[in-house]
Enzyme design. Structure first.
Site, PDB file in Angstrom:
ATOM      1  NE  ARG A 201      31.560  28.583  40.506  1.00  0.00           N
ATOM      2  CZ  ARG A 201      31.799  29.872  40.554  1.00  0.00           C
ATOM      3  NH1 ARG A 201      32.426  30.446  39.587  1.00  0.00           N
ATOM      4  NH2 ARG A 201      31.404  30.593  41.580  1.00  0.00           N
TER       5      ARG A 201
ATOM      6  CD  GLU B   3      36.420  39.568  43.495  1.00  0.00           C
ATOM      7  OE1 GLU B   3      36.148  38.419  43.125  1.00  0.00           O
ATOM      8  OE2 GLU B   3      36.872  40.443  42.738  1.00  0.00           O
TER       9      GLU B   3
END
Ligand code: AMP
Length: 178
Positions: free
Chosen positions: A66, A103
């Site tokens: 992104r 994460e």
């Protein structure tokens, strides 16, 4: 072209929170509503570029995937080139790579050895800062390739994960924080 009348509150309102994606416990920040809105997209690029020009930045580097969306638009706006920092196995030429923890899961990123020239001022961008592993690894490969990171900018920062502490010497800026 890039306008500044879009507020950070409007940008935040465009972010869709998707609970438990891609796995349970993750609050996924979906930026596609912002990307799909011409005014918000333009405002987001403008805020990400705030304070920068071709006088302060030689090249924009975006993080897979992104970060590419914002990075290429930012480079075009500044009138400088764009460098992709890609996930392992995607770049076809000689690479410098680093592994890091996400994460969720772990990953390896890479940059072409000739992507930046010695001393070039690199503006690094990604959509979201979580634990900071991705951005820290990206900043490291830029430096190992010979560049200097002038700033690391994010649309979104999950501040409770304290990712910016991992990024090292470069200044870190984000537009929307949770
Ligand atoms: P980290 O290395 O933990 O800072 O993770 C940052 C990278 O993972 C960015 O490229 C993000 O696109 C992606 N990411 C991590 N957590 C999220 C989240 N909660 N929502 C959306 N993207 C995320």
């Amino acid at each position: 072209m890039a306008s500044t009348d879009v507020t950070l509150e409007e940008l935040q309102a465009g972010i869709r929170n998707v609970p438990d994606f891609p796995e349970e416990g993750i609050q996924f920040k979906d930026i596609t509503p912002v990307l799909a809105d011409a005014r918000l997209l333009d405002g987001c690029i403008s805020h990400l570029l705030c304070g920068h020009s071709a006088d302060t930045v030689d090249v924009v580097a975006g993080i897979d995937a992104r970060g590419f969306i914002f990075g290429a638009a930012m480079a075009r706006e500044l009138g400088v080139g764009f460098v992709p920092i890609r996930k392992k196995g995607k770049l076809p030429w000689k690479i410098i790579e680093e592994s890091y923890e996400l994460e969720y899961g772990s990953n390896t990123i890479a940059i072409h050895t000739d992507a930046v020239s010695a001393g070039q001022r690199v503006l690094l961008v990604d959509d979201l800062l979580a634990t900071g592993g991705t951005a820290a690894a990206a900043a490291n490969v830029v430096v190992r390739a010979g560049g200097q990171v002038v700033e690391v900018v994010f649309f979104i920062e999950l501040s409770f994960l304290a990712g910016r502490a991992k990024i090292g010497a470069a200044p870190v800026r984000s537009l929307v924080r949770y």
